[in-house]
Design a protein around this motif. Structure first.
Motif, PDB file in Angstrom:
ATOM      1  N   ALA A   1       0.918  -1.410   0.177  1.00  0.00           N
ATOM      2  CA  ALA A   1      -0.395  -0.064  -0.043  1.00  0.00           C
ATOM      3  C   ALA A   1       0.587   0.926   0.142  1.00  0.00           C
ATOM      4  O   ALA A   1       0.124   2.246   0.967  1.00  0.00           O
ATOM      5  CB  ALA A   1      -1.417  -0.289   1.592  1.00  0.00           C
ATOM      6  N   THR A   2       1.841   0.874  -0.693  1.00  0.00           N
ATOM      7  CA  THR A   2       2.658   2.128  -0.924  1.00  0.00           C
ATOM      8  C   THR A   2       2.265   3.471  -2.074  1.00  0.00           C
ATOM      9  O   THR A   2       1.285   2.736  -2.702  1.00  0.00           O
ATOM     10  CB  THR A   2       4.294   2.120  -1.085  1.00  0.00           C
ATOM     11  N   ILE A   3       2.305   4.725  -1.530  1.00  0.00           N
ATOM     12  CA  ILE A   3       1.793   5.530  -3.190  1.00  0.00           C
ATOM     13  C   ILE A   3       2.881   5.397  -4.244  1.00  0.00           C
ATOM     14  O   ILE A   3       2.473   5.773  -4.922  1.00  0.00           O
ATOM     15  CB  ILE A   3       1.710   7.480  -2.618  1.00  0.00           C
ATOM     16  N   THR A   4       3.745   5.452  -4.047  1.00  0.00           N
ATOM     17  CA  THR A   4       4.993   5.833  -5.084  1.00  0.00           C
ATOM     18  C   THR A   4       5.955   3.770  -4.893  1.00  0.00           C
ATOM     19  O   THR A   4       5.318   2.865  -4.722  1.00  0.00           O
ATOM     20  CB  THR A   4       6.155   5.679  -4.548  1.00  0.00           C
TER      21      THR A   4
ATOM     22  N   HIS B   1       1.313   6.238 -15.428  1.00  0.00           N
ATOM     23  CA  HIS B   1       2.582   6.196 -14.421  1.00  0.00           C
ATOM     24  C   HIS B   1       3.368   5.347 -14.479  1.00  0.00           C
ATOM     25  O   HIS B   1       3.977   4.228 -14.158  1.00  0.00           O
ATOM     26  CB  HIS B   1       1.119   5.477 -13.072  1.00  0.00           C
TER      27      HIS B   1
ATOM     28  N   ASP C   1      -4.241  -3.533   0.081  1.00  0.00           N
ATOM     29  CA  ASP C   1      -5.542  -2.771   0.628  1.00  0.00           C
ATOM     30  C   ASP C   1      -6.116  -4.486  -0.209  1.00  0.00           C
ATOM     31  O   ASP C   1      -7.398  -4.746   0.126  1.00  0.00           O
ATOM     32  CB  ASP C   1      -5.870  -1.883  -0.278  1.00  0.00           C
TER      33      ASP C   1
ATOM     34  N   ASP D   1       8.541   6.959   0.611  1.00  0.00           N
ATOM     35  CA  ASP D   1       7.470   7.216  -1.065  1.00  0.00           C
ATOM     36  C   ASP D   1       7.031   8.674  -1.339  1.00  0.00           C
ATOM     37  O   ASP D   1       5.916   8.293  -0.731  1.00  0.00           O
ATOM     38  CB  ASP D   1       6.969   6.280   0.544  1.00  0.00           C
ATOM     39  N   LYS D   2       7.198   8.989  -1.771  1.00  0.00           N
ATOM     40  CA  LYS D   2       7.008  10.670  -2.137  1.00  0.00           C
ATOM     41  C   LYS D   2       7.385  10.386  -3.346  1.00  0.00           C
ATOM     42  O   LYS D   2       8.010   9.421  -4.620  1.00  0.00           O
ATOM     43  CB  LYS D   2       8.545  11.270  -2.028  1.00  0.00           C
ATOM     44  N   LEU D   3       5.626  11.442  -4.327  1.00  0.00           N
ATOM     45  CA  LEU D   3       5.647  10.832  -5.705  1.00  0.00           C
ATOM     46  C   LEU D   3       6.608  12.006  -6.290  1.00  0.00           C
ATOM     47  O   LEU D   3       7.138  12.888  -5.472  1.00  0.00           O
ATOM     48  CB  LEU D   3       4.127  11.689  -5.413  1.00  0.00           C
TER      49      LEU D   3
ATOM     50  N   SER E   1       3.128   6.888  -9.441  1.00  0.00           N
ATOM     51  CA  SER E   1       2.262   6.411  -8.661  1.00  0.00           C
ATOM     52  C   SER E   1       1.902   5.320  -8.539  1.00  0.00           C
ATOM     53  O   SER E   1       1.806   4.508 -10.245  1.00  0.00           O
ATOM     54  CB  SER E   1       1.511   7.558  -8.964  1.00  0.00           C
ATOM     55  N   THR E   2       1.316   4.217  -7.686  1.00  0.00           N
ATOM     56  CA  THR E   2       1.237   3.111  -7.317  1.00  0.00           C
ATOM     57  C   THR E   2      -0.497   3.175  -8.274  1.00  0.00           C
ATOM     58  O   THR E   2      -1.489   2.130  -8.138  1.00  0.00           O
ATOM     59  CB  THR E   2       1.381   2.343  -6.227  1.00  0.00           C
ATOM     60  N   LYS E   3      -1.290   4.493  -7.426  1.00  0.00           N
ATOM     61  CA  LYS E   3      -2.953   5.017  -7.694  1.00  0.00           C
ATOM     62  C   LYS E   3      -2.873   3.341  -8.877  1.00  0.00           C
ATOM     63  O   LYS E   3      -2.830   3.464  -9.699  1.00  0.00           O
ATOM     64  CB  LYS E   3      -3.017   6.413  -8.358  1.00  0.00           C
TER      65      LYS E   3
END
Ligand SMILES: [Zn+2]
Lengths: 494, 95
Positions: free
Chosen positions: A32-35, A52, A201, B65-67, A42-44
């Motif tokens: 669940a990291t954002i990168t 991405h 998640d 963990d930074k965009l 981004s991992t979105k």
């Protein structure tokens, strides 16, 4: 929750009882990291294809990966939560193979010094605790997504690299499971651990949690494992169970005919509910693992490890056992509460405020869950707060409102997040305990129902319930039912 | 270690390259020479030596963990040998 007893019974019936089914699972969970693992993309989920991406996750020449600390810590957390021995020196290795979803033609994974080895997970199966050993837990990078065009005869596939490089946790179990009930529990328990620790998640429909099964059969009592078959492309827990059932039957039929089982990898066909050979052991790949020269090893010192250990919350099974022991809840109720971490947290908050575990358990497992389901609410952003439910329980105990009215108030609380007292006052729902007021209503009901009074005097007991009902109806359910009952008996005489 | 023709063919297959018979012969000799050279290490006693995979004494190089901004899709696709719409296009993958 998925229930599988019918499948379990079928499996037992169809597979020759001389055989024992031996099952192991490989689990992949996107973290669940954002990168991404090695770059800041981004991992979105659900972004426009190929937006991405950067030179690192596209595997362009000359770029250097740098490991995400958070991803590493999440993986470490999983290894600790699964009781693994932690390799204090851990490194990353290249796993070489060609596939168009893998831009570098190798995947950065772990092979020689996995983050965690020789762990175990306890789980509850049909009321008793079963331990499944964990072979290893390691960190690797996700591949891209292949899209196969619908048009017939198309000679191409399309690639979207948005998922390429997303941190992926792999958890490999020992072949310690024997029934589909155990497999079901393994998947559910592991999923809950990953959710409780907030590592992933676990959205199976988005591919962030995936399972692969390996199955072999052996004669009961035999120590020697049979040739194992791996099954891939299992998109849901239901598919895992169905594929295992199918495979156990297929192998038992082959063995019954005196044939041997080939060690192979098979693909599950979700629509046709059958599997087909993907590759045999002979065709199996030579990954040529070697230490990844672009990444430095990671050393885990005592301080770091103890920080990670301290960050792990009480895990679902421990929590369930505590709920049963400390609050006398049934195994079933405790199981419903721990199913979602937010519900278990909500319950824990409530009992901290007011010592009425049974009442809170009922409100949460029955009323709250029904409201959530009926109104399609997001369980993670509930408006009602534990303090408010505690107030409601207190109000009910004081006799300010009846239990019927309480349900109405509760529903309002869930929808608006308002204080129960405010709802009761605003809607004029407080219980009527004014003797004079109740008496006037009783008199009116008695006057209006002479024949019912006759029946009651002749000994027809349920006539009284009818009269109470009428009084409650007249007061829109607000009259204190205990008082109505007592006063009616007094008035009508026995 | 003796390198044979089948070893060369195996490696060529793993690397997805096609070799002529003459090239195979050349590589048998070249690879054999390289392995023989490396084999000299086996003359040393390495019993108490730990395997070493990293030549610099640094560990734990990690990022937050930074965009970071991605590159444009246009840039991403520009060097691909084949594309289709918003995707990279590859020969059909048989499932
Ligand atoms: Zn990237």
């Amino acid at each position: 929750m998925l229930s599988v007893p019918s499948v379990a019974i079928k499996l037992l019936k169809v597979v020759n009882m001389e055989y024992e089914v031996v099952i192991g699972l490989e689990t992949h969970a996107e973290l669940a990291t954002i990168t991404k693992l090695f770059c800041g993309c981004s991992t979105k989920f659900g972004a426009e294809p190929n937006t991405h991406v950067c030179p690192i996750c596209l595997g362009m020449p000359g770029v250097l990966p740098v490991m995400s600390k958070k991803a590493f810590e999440y993986a470490l957390k999983a290894a600790v939560a699964l009781n693994c021995e932690i390799n204090r020196f851990t490194n990353f290795d290249r796993k070489s193979y060609y596939y168009p979803d893998l831009p570098k033609n190798y995947q950065i994974s772990q092979n020689y010094y996995n983050l965690g080895v020789d762990g175990y997970m306890n789980m509850s199966v049909n009321g008793s605790i079963k331990k499944v050993r964990i072979h290893n837990v390691h960190l690797e990078e996700e591949a891209g997504k292949l899209i196969h065009p619908e048009e017939t005869g198309a000679d191409y596939s399309l690639v979207d690299f948005n998922r390429a490089g997303v941190p992926l946790l792999e958890i490999v179990s020992y072949p310690d499971m024997r029934t589909v009930d155990e497999v079901e529990s393994y998947m559910q328990t592991l999923r809950k651990i990953l959710l409780y620790t907030e590592i992933s998640d676990c959205k199976m429909q988005e591919g962030s949690l995936r399972f692969e099964a390996s199955i072999s059969l052996r004669k009961k009592g035999s120590e020697k494992l049979g040739n194992r078959v791996e099954i891939k492309n299992l998109n849901s827990m239901k598919s895992v169970i169905k594929a295992i059932e199918y495979e156990a039957i297929r192998q038992s039929e082959l063995l019954d005919r005196g044939e041997t089982i080939d060690r192979e990898t098979r693909l599950w066909d979700e629509v046709g509910e059958k599997s087909q050979r993907m590759r045999s052991k002979e065709e199996s790949q030579d990954y040529r693992y070697f230490p990844e020269p672009d990444l430095l090893p990671v050393m885990i010192d005592e301080k770091w490890l103890s920080e990670i250990k301290n960050s792990i919350p009480e895990l679902p099974l421990d929590r369930k056992q505590r709920f049963v022991k400390t609050f006398n809840l049934s195994d079933y109720d405790a199981g419903v509460l721990i199913e979602e971490k937010v519900l278990a947290d909500f319950f824990d908050e409530c009992v901290k405020i007011l010592d009425r575990p049974k009442a809170f358990c009922n409100w949460i497992t029955n009323d709250l869950l029904r409201e959530v389901k009926d109104r399609k609410l997001d369980i993670n952003s509930l408006l009602i707060k534990p303090k408010q439910l505690a107030s409601l329980v207190e109000i009910i105990e004081k006799g300010t409102i009846s239990s019927t009215i309480a349900k109405e108030v509760f529903s309002e609380m869930v929808q608006t997040g308002n204080e129960p007292q405010k709802i009761i006052e605003g809607k004029g729902l407080a219980q009527i305990s004014d003797e004079g007021l109740i008496e006037s209503v009783i008199d009116k009901v008695i006057a209006g129902n002479p024949s019912v009074i006759e029946d009651y005097k002749k000994g027809k007991k349920n006539a009284l319930a009818f009269l109470v009902g009428q009084v409650m109806k007249e007061t829109k359910g607000k009259a204190n039912p205990k008082m109505v009952n007592e006063m009616l008996i007094k008035k009508v005489g026995v | 270690m003796k390198i044979e023709k089948k070893d060369i063919e195996y490696i060529a297959n793993l690397s997805r390259i096609e070799l002529s018979n003459q090239e195979k012969e050349t590589f048998i000799h070249q690879l054999s020479d390289i392995l023989a050279y490396i084999d000299k290490l086996n003359q040393l006693n390495t019993q108490d030596i730990k395997p070493m995979a990293y030549s610099i004494n640094t560990t734990n190089v990690l990022r937050d963990d930074k965009l970071e901004p991605p590159i444009s899709r246009e840039d991403a696709l520009t060097n691909a040998p084949s594309t289709m719409g918003v995707f990279f296009k590859v020969p059909k993958v048989i499932e």
